[in-house]
Scaffold this motif. Sequence first.
Motif, mmCIF file in Angstrom:
data_model
loop_
_atom_site.group_PDB
_atom_site.id
_atom_site.type_symbol
_atom_site.label_atom_id
_atom_site.label_comp_id
_atom_site.label_asym_id
_atom_site.label_seq_id
_atom_site.Cartn_x
_atom_site.Cartn_y
_atom_site.Cartn_z
ATOM 1 N N THR A 4 -4.043 71.960 119.078
ATOM 2 C CA THR A 4 -4.593 70.652 119.152
ATOM 3 C C THR A 4 -4.075 69.895 117.859
ATOM 4 N N TRP A 5 -3.578 68.534 118.130
ATOM 5 C CA TRP A 5 -2.928 67.801 116.943
ATOM 6 C C TRP A 5 -4.326 67.202 116.110
ATOM 7 N N VAL A 6 -4.296 67.487 114.897
ATOM 8 C CA VAL A 6 -5.364 66.908 113.992
ATOM 9 C C VAL A 6 -5.010 65.579 113.598
ATOM 10 N N GLU A 7 -3.971 65.543 112.733
ATOM 11 C CA GLU A 7 -3.421 64.170 111.872
ATOM 12 C C GLU A 7 -1.959 64.599 111.448
ATOM 13 N N THR A 8 -1.437 63.414 111.265
ATOM 14 C CA THR A 8 -0.147 63.305 110.667
ATOM 15 C C THR A 8 -0.115 62.362 109.568
ATOM 16 N N GLU A 9 0.372 62.893 108.354
ATOM 17 C CA GLU A 9 0.185 61.773 107.176
ATOM 18 C C GLU A 9 1.867 61.755 106.396
ATOM 19 N N ASN A 10 1.977 60.727 105.649
ATOM 20 C CA ASN A 10 3.144 60.767 104.974
ATOM 21 C C ASN A 10 2.841 59.752 103.820
ATOM 22 N N ASP A 11 3.429 60.375 102.589
ATOM 23 C CA ASP A 11 3.306 59.549 101.269
ATOM 24 C C ASP A 11 3.898 58.146 101.377
ATOM 25 N N ILE A 12 3.455 57.252 100.931
ATOM 26 C CA ILE A 12 3.960 55.762 101.048
ATOM 27 C C ILE A 12 3.879 55.230 99.354
ATOM 28 N N LYS A 13 4.584 54.325 98.937
ATOM 29 C CA LYS A 13 4.487 53.525 97.803
ATOM 30 C C LYS A 13 3.347 52.496 97.908
ATOM 31 N N LYS A 14 2.702 52.322 96.682
ATOM 32 C CA LYS A 14 1.429 51.476 96.729
ATOM 33 C C LYS A 14 2.161 49.850 97.173
#
Length: 145
Positions: free
Chosen positions: A77-87
């Motif tokens: 089961t997929w929970v979440e996906t995240e990636n760093d971004i610049k402010k």
Amino acid sequence: MRKISIFIAGCLTVGLLSCQEKNDKKEDAPEAVKMAFQTKYPGENDPDCEQDEHGYWESHFKQDGEKYRADFNADGTWVETENDIKKKNLPDAIKKVIEEQYSDYEITEVEHVQSAKKGEFYDVEFKQKGKNKDVMFREDGSIIE
């Protein structure tokens, strides 16, 4: 000379074993997680997988040169996906709220998150004494409690 040979052989053995352990870690992900990852991210064939302290299986991968982390439960089961971004890449509405309510804080990290439970949001981490403060924003600048 014999001591040096024994030392070198020991170092090589430890190096080989530590590499083997790292490679084994990648193979530990359950088949359901591997299949779910392939379904969600077709064409991403070589994610680095490891289990985090919450029990989620983290799959680290790159898309278009950006680093991502997708979390799955052991059943796939997929929970979440995240990636760093610049402010600077935050939506303007969020920048405005930060300027109005959090101008005294230093931003330490910004992540764009797609979550199965919370939908899309931006997680902004502010430096403070003790544990850093995380604030989750919707694109329109509203704060998720």
